[in-house]
Motif scaffolding. Sequence first.
Motif, PDB file in Angstrom:
ATOM      1  N   ASP A 197       5.392   4.676  -3.047  1.00 44.26           N
ATOM      2  CA  ASP A 197       5.877   5.874  -2.649  1.00 44.26           C
ATOM      3  C   ASP A 197       5.026   7.034  -3.152  1.00 44.26           C
ATOM      4  O   ASP A 197       4.887   7.915  -2.239  1.00 44.26           O
ATOM      5  CB  ASP A 197       7.304   6.047  -3.462  1.00 44.26           C
ATOM      6  CG  ASP A 197       7.188   6.278  -4.767  1.00 44.26           C
ATOM      7  OD1 ASP A 197       6.117   5.413  -5.572  1.00 44.26           O
ATOM      8  OD2 ASP A 197       8.128   6.462  -5.654  1.00 44.26           O
ATOM      9  N   GLU A 198       4.124   6.873  -4.042  1.00 45.86           N
ATOM     10  CA  GLU A 198       3.341   7.876  -4.365  1.00 45.86           C
ATOM     11  C   GLU A 198       2.227   7.914  -3.068  1.00 45.86           C
ATOM     12  O   GLU A 198       1.956   9.071  -2.625  1.00 45.86           O
ATOM     13  CB  GLU A 198       2.401   7.519  -5.714  1.00 45.86           C
ATOM     14  CG  GLU A 198       1.682   8.692  -6.043  1.00 45.86           C
ATOM     15  CD  GLU A 198       1.403   8.531  -7.550  1.00 45.86           C
ATOM     16  OE1 GLU A 198       2.430   9.126  -8.173  1.00 45.86           O
ATOM     17  OE2 GLU A 198       0.474   8.007  -8.017  1.00 45.86           O
ATOM     18  N   ALA A 199       1.865   6.900  -2.920  1.00 45.39           N
ATOM     19  CA  ALA A 199       0.691   6.901  -1.563  1.00 45.39           C
ATOM     20  C   ALA A 199       1.390   7.461  -0.519  1.00 45.39           C
ATOM     21  O   ALA A 199       0.578   8.037   0.311  1.00 45.39           O
ATOM     22  CB  ALA A 199       0.445   5.272  -1.392  1.00 45.39           C
ATOM     23  N   GLU A 200       2.440   7.185  -0.120  1.00 40.69           N
ATOM     24  CA  GLU A 200       3.403   7.895   0.887  1.00 40.69           C
ATOM     25  C   GLU A 200       3.382   9.087   1.025  1.00 40.69           C
ATOM     26  O   GLU A 200       3.155   9.917   1.910  1.00 40.69           O
ATOM     27  CB  GLU A 200       4.670   6.920   1.491  1.00 40.69           C
ATOM     28  CG  GLU A 200       4.520   5.552   1.766  1.00 40.69           C
ATOM     29  CD  GLU A 200       5.617   4.945   1.998  1.00 40.69           C
ATOM     30  OE1 GLU A 200       6.344   4.303   0.978  1.00 40.69           O
ATOM     31  OE2 GLU A 200       6.105   5.010   3.241  1.00 40.69           O
ATOM     32  N   ARG A 205      -4.469   9.173   4.233  1.00 36.29           N
ATOM     33  CA  ARG A 205      -5.360   8.077   4.598  1.00 36.29           C
ATOM     34  C   ARG A 205      -5.414   7.040   3.383  1.00 36.29           C
ATOM     35  O   ARG A 205      -5.556   7.886   2.160  1.00 36.29           O
ATOM     36  CB  ARG A 205      -6.506   8.383   5.296  1.00 36.29           C
ATOM     37  CG  ARG A 205      -6.935   7.158   6.367  1.00 36.29           C
ATOM     38  CD  ARG A 205      -8.332   7.912   7.093  1.00 36.29           C
ATOM     39  NE  ARG A 205      -9.208   8.317   6.507  1.00 36.29           N
ATOM     40  CZ  ARG A 205     -10.293   7.771   6.127  1.00 36.29           C
ATOM     41  NH1 ARG A 205     -10.244   6.277   6.756  1.00 36.29           N
ATOM     42  NH2 ARG A 205     -11.219   8.229   5.423  1.00 36.29           N
ATOM     43  N   LEU A 206      -5.327   6.027   3.462  1.00 37.04           N
ATOM     44  CA  LEU A 206      -5.560   4.924   2.298  1.00 37.04           C
ATOM     45  C   LEU A 206      -6.195   3.590   2.630  1.00 37.04           C
ATOM     46  O   LEU A 206      -6.166   3.204   3.707  1.00 37.04           O
ATOM     47  CB  LEU A 206      -3.996   4.786   1.388  1.00 37.04           C
ATOM     48  CG  LEU A 206      -3.073   4.428   2.302  1.00 37.04           C
ATOM     49  CD1 LEU A 206      -2.706   2.748   1.774  1.00 37.04           C
ATOM     50  CD2 LEU A 206      -1.816   5.038   1.935  1.00 37.04           C
ATOM     51  N   VAL A 207      -6.609   3.216   1.514  1.00 33.83           N
ATOM     52  CA  VAL A 207      -7.231   1.382   1.629  1.00 33.83           C
ATOM     53  C   VAL A 207      -6.251   0.888   0.527  1.00 33.83           C
ATOM     54  O   VAL A 207      -5.900   1.496  -0.384  1.00 33.83           O
ATOM     55  CB  VAL A 207      -8.638   1.664   1.414  1.00 33.83           C
ATOM     56  CG1 VAL A 207      -9.397   2.018   2.447  1.00 33.83           C
ATOM     57  CG2 VAL A 207      -9.005   1.881   0.165  1.00 33.83           C
ATOM     58  N   PRO A 220      -0.702   6.003   6.136  1.00 34.82           N
ATOM     59  CA  PRO A 220       0.470   5.314   5.642  1.00 34.82           C
ATOM     60  C   PRO A 220       1.358   4.786   6.647  1.00 34.82           C
ATOM     61  O   PRO A 220       1.770   3.584   6.895  1.00 34.82           O
ATOM     62  CB  PRO A 220       1.368   6.211   4.880  1.00 34.82           C
ATOM     63  CG  PRO A 220       0.508   7.004   4.253  1.00 34.82           C
ATOM     64  CD  PRO A 220      -0.598   7.228   5.319  1.00 34.82           C
ATOM     65  N   ALA A 221       1.648   5.773   7.816  1.00 29.67           N
ATOM     66  CA  ALA A 221       2.480   5.092   9.068  1.00 29.67           C
ATOM     67  C   ALA A 221       1.524   4.266   9.780  1.00 29.67           C
ATOM     68  O   ALA A 221       2.210   3.259  10.371  1.00 29.67           O
ATOM     69  CB  ALA A 221       2.700   6.465   9.840  1.00 29.67           C
ATOM     70  N   LEU A 292       5.021   1.166   2.394  1.00 28.84           N
ATOM     71  CA  LEU A 292       3.743   0.234   2.025  1.00 28.84           C
ATOM     72  C   LEU A 292       4.024  -0.879   1.136  1.00 28.84           C
ATOM     73  O   LEU A 292       3.032  -1.841   1.485  1.00 28.84           O
ATOM     74  CB  LEU A 292       2.863   1.237   1.552  1.00 28.84           C
ATOM     75  CG  LEU A 292       2.218   2.479   2.200  1.00 28.84           C
ATOM     76  CD1 LEU A 292       1.707   3.495   1.499  1.00 28.84           C
ATOM     77  CD2 LEU A 292       1.351   1.868   3.433  1.00 28.84           C
ATOM     78  N   GLU A 293       4.902  -0.802   0.633  1.00 31.99           N
ATOM     79  CA  GLU A 293       5.163  -2.262  -0.222  1.00 31.99           C
ATOM     80  C   GLU A 293       5.299  -3.403   0.615  1.00 31.99           C
ATOM     81  O   GLU A 293       5.029  -4.545   0.288  1.00 31.99           O
ATOM     82  CB  GLU A 293       6.699  -1.877  -0.954  1.00 31.99           C
ATOM     83  CG  GLU A 293       7.134  -3.085  -1.826  1.00 31.99           C
ATOM     84  CD  GLU A 293       6.476  -3.153  -3.115  1.00 31.99           C
ATOM     85  OE1 GLU A 293       6.727  -2.132  -3.925  1.00 31.99           O
ATOM     86  OE2 GLU A 293       6.106  -4.333  -3.610  1.00 31.99           O
ATOM     87  N   ASP A 294       6.079  -3.324   1.750  1.00 28.62           N
ATOM     88  CA  ASP A 294       6.100  -4.309   2.727  1.00 28.62           C
ATOM     89  C   ASP A 294       4.714  -4.721   3.457  1.00 28.62           C
ATOM     90  O   ASP A 294       4.334  -5.896   3.689  1.00 28.62           O
ATOM     91  CB  ASP A 294       7.005  -4.004   3.796  1.00 28.62           C
ATOM     92  CG  ASP A 294       8.549  -3.480   3.359  1.00 28.62           C
ATOM     93  OD1 ASP A 294       9.060  -4.296   2.698  1.00 28.62           O
ATOM     94  OD2 ASP A 294       8.631  -2.264   3.491  1.00 28.62           O
ATOM     95  N   VAL A 295       3.874  -3.618   3.729  1.00 30.41           N
ATOM     96  CA  VAL A 295       2.551  -3.844   4.077  1.00 30.41           C
ATOM     97  C   VAL A 295       1.882  -4.765   2.976  1.00 30.41           C
ATOM     98  O   VAL A 295       1.157  -5.612   3.402  1.00 30.41           O
ATOM     99  CB  VAL A 295       1.920  -2.470   4.262  1.00 30.41           C
ATOM    100  CG1 VAL A 295       0.332  -2.734   4.534  1.00 30.41           C
ATOM    101  CG2 VAL A 295       2.502  -1.629   5.210  1.00 30.41           C
ATOM    102  N   PHE A 296       2.020  -4.300   1.923  1.00 30.47           N
ATOM    103  CA  PHE A 296       1.050  -4.928   0.889  1.00 30.47           C
ATOM    104  C   PHE A 296       1.533  -6.489   0.737  1.00 30.47           C
ATOM    105  O   PHE A 296       0.798  -7.356   0.627  1.00 30.47           O
ATOM    106  CB  PHE A 296       1.116  -4.319  -0.530  1.00 30.47           C
ATOM    107  CG  PHE A 296       0.378  -5.124  -1.633  1.00 30.47           C
ATOM    108  CD1 PHE A 296      -0.868  -4.655  -1.596  1.00 30.47           C
ATOM    109  CD2 PHE A 296       0.826  -6.002  -2.564  1.00 30.47           C
ATOM    110  CE1 PHE A 296      -1.763  -5.234  -2.590  1.00 30.47           C
ATOM    111  CE2 PHE A 296       0.128  -6.538  -3.502  1.00 30.47           C
ATOM    112  CZ  PHE A 296      -1.286  -6.299  -3.580  1.00 30.47           C
TER     113      PHE A 296
END
Lengths: 306, 276
Positions: A197-200, A205-207, A220-221, A292-296
């Motif tokens: 949630d913090e990243a979102e 942009r993130l890695v 994130p999107a 992003l949890e699902d992405v991970f």
Amino acid sequence: MSELIVEAEGLTKRFGDRVAVDAIDVKIAQGEAFGFLGPNGAGKSSTMRMIGAVSPPSAGTLRVLGMDPVRQGVDVRARLGVVPQEDNLDRELTVEENLLIYGRYFGLSRRELRPRITELLEFAELTERRRDKTETLSGGMKRRLTIARALVNRPEIVLLDEPTTGLDPQARHILWDRLRRLKRRGASLILTTHYMDEAEQLCDRLVVMDEAKIVAEGSPADLIAAHASREVVELHVAEDELDLALLDGVADRIEVLPDRVLCYTGDGDGTAALLAERGLARAGIVARRASLEDVFLRLTGRTLVE
Amino acid sequence: MTPRTSSETSTRDRAAPLSAGFPAVRVLEARLLAARRTLRSAVTSALLNPLLYLLAMGLGIGAVADPSAAADLPGGSYLAFLAPGLLVASAMQLAASESLWPLMVGLEWNRTYHAVVATPLRPVDLVLGNLAFVLVRAALAGMLIALVIVVLGAAPIGGALAAVGVAVLVAGAFAAPIAAFTAKVRSHPAMTALMRFGIVPLFLFSGTFFPIENLPAPLQAVAPVSPLWHGAELARLAALGAPTAWHPGAHTGILVGLLVGGAVLAERPIRAVLCR
């Protein structure tokens, strides 16, 4: 793309035989809020310390603000603000003195610092506590003071390592608000987190890092679009009580975890209705947006926070 | 030079303080700011401890000691013999305690040094700034002891002040190598052991409380290993004009060597912890 503030190619950090960061490539533009997302031990903090010009890279190239952080460490650090993971405020000093001394470390004069400290105390909502010792502050206040301390030299880049770990939800939201304000003022933020949630909330942009490597990159999107469906229906049921045949065709992809089943789908309501039809409603069904949890989970086969 | 340029120069000088060329000064400044808080207790103990020692030992033991034997001591009385030794011994203790636990607070316990090296300051600035702080503390504590010494009539004022200079050198000769030791071992038991088996024996057997000639010959022979012995010799020269065992330059050279060598040795382990 506007000016690059961080350019890393093949950036590697080894501690003895252990490879903490394994040949990563990262480019960060000025004004961006950039995140390193990953579980503990993924190599995020080691990367941050190399960018922060305190830890020399073992291999690869790294430029920060166009400079070599090893040879020009002093000049690089003069333009950075660093919020470390742990609280390392000076407990012998008051709130105000912590800011003063930190400003002096940057070679700023007391006269310059006086108005700046007043402003920073306000920003951190610590004006009333200015004469208190730091050990009397709550966890959230200490974090805010550490962030204020990192801003004392008006840095161009603020490096934040796990900025909200260990804080209660309210304190986290206050902190996020402060960080967004900082970004609006034009600072570039580089942060690590293991909270999705913090990243979102914070990152443009993130890695995603896992086991010293970058496994995905994007907004994130974008990451959610590329590595997860739009919606997820969670079915709360233990693995051994589940008849997998009942899940046939309810979703695009199904992930079975020990305590729940994740159904990735473009249509959350439709999937939920289908599951209810098949008599799985009593198990507890939650439809939500993919995160992003699902992405991970998709990328590594593991959940982020065990 | 035109008046205009000179005024520009002075503005620039004000904008760039002393610490710009010598950033360790900023570390010293931080230490002094924190020390202000405990100033009263520091002054009290700096005054009270030597006063008690000098009264109890200097006058008390001095009274039971054979007066004719004491008359042969440098300074002509046990009190006068003891005072310069006590001055340097206190400097050693102060230097040791400042270079053990406070260093661990910065490196590991509160990790404040990690915050310092995230700024333009470098590990070497930390080493030098902390060393400077110990020297300043030793000078201030030494002045207080010198005051007691002069009031008790154990040394003339000029001699007592000169001995403070020696005490500052002794403090540096201990602070720098002990800082290197602390950063290297980073272990509570090792630090306690250094205090118990290093500092305490040196305190007692370095010619501070009695002339080393009173020790058995083998122990006398190892006295030059003790930096404090060199300090005590120099302090008696400074305070009382007493002759030294070796050439004063040799005593001084050893202490300066320890200070410089220790500072050089301390940088690497501190950097290894902070910049790994």
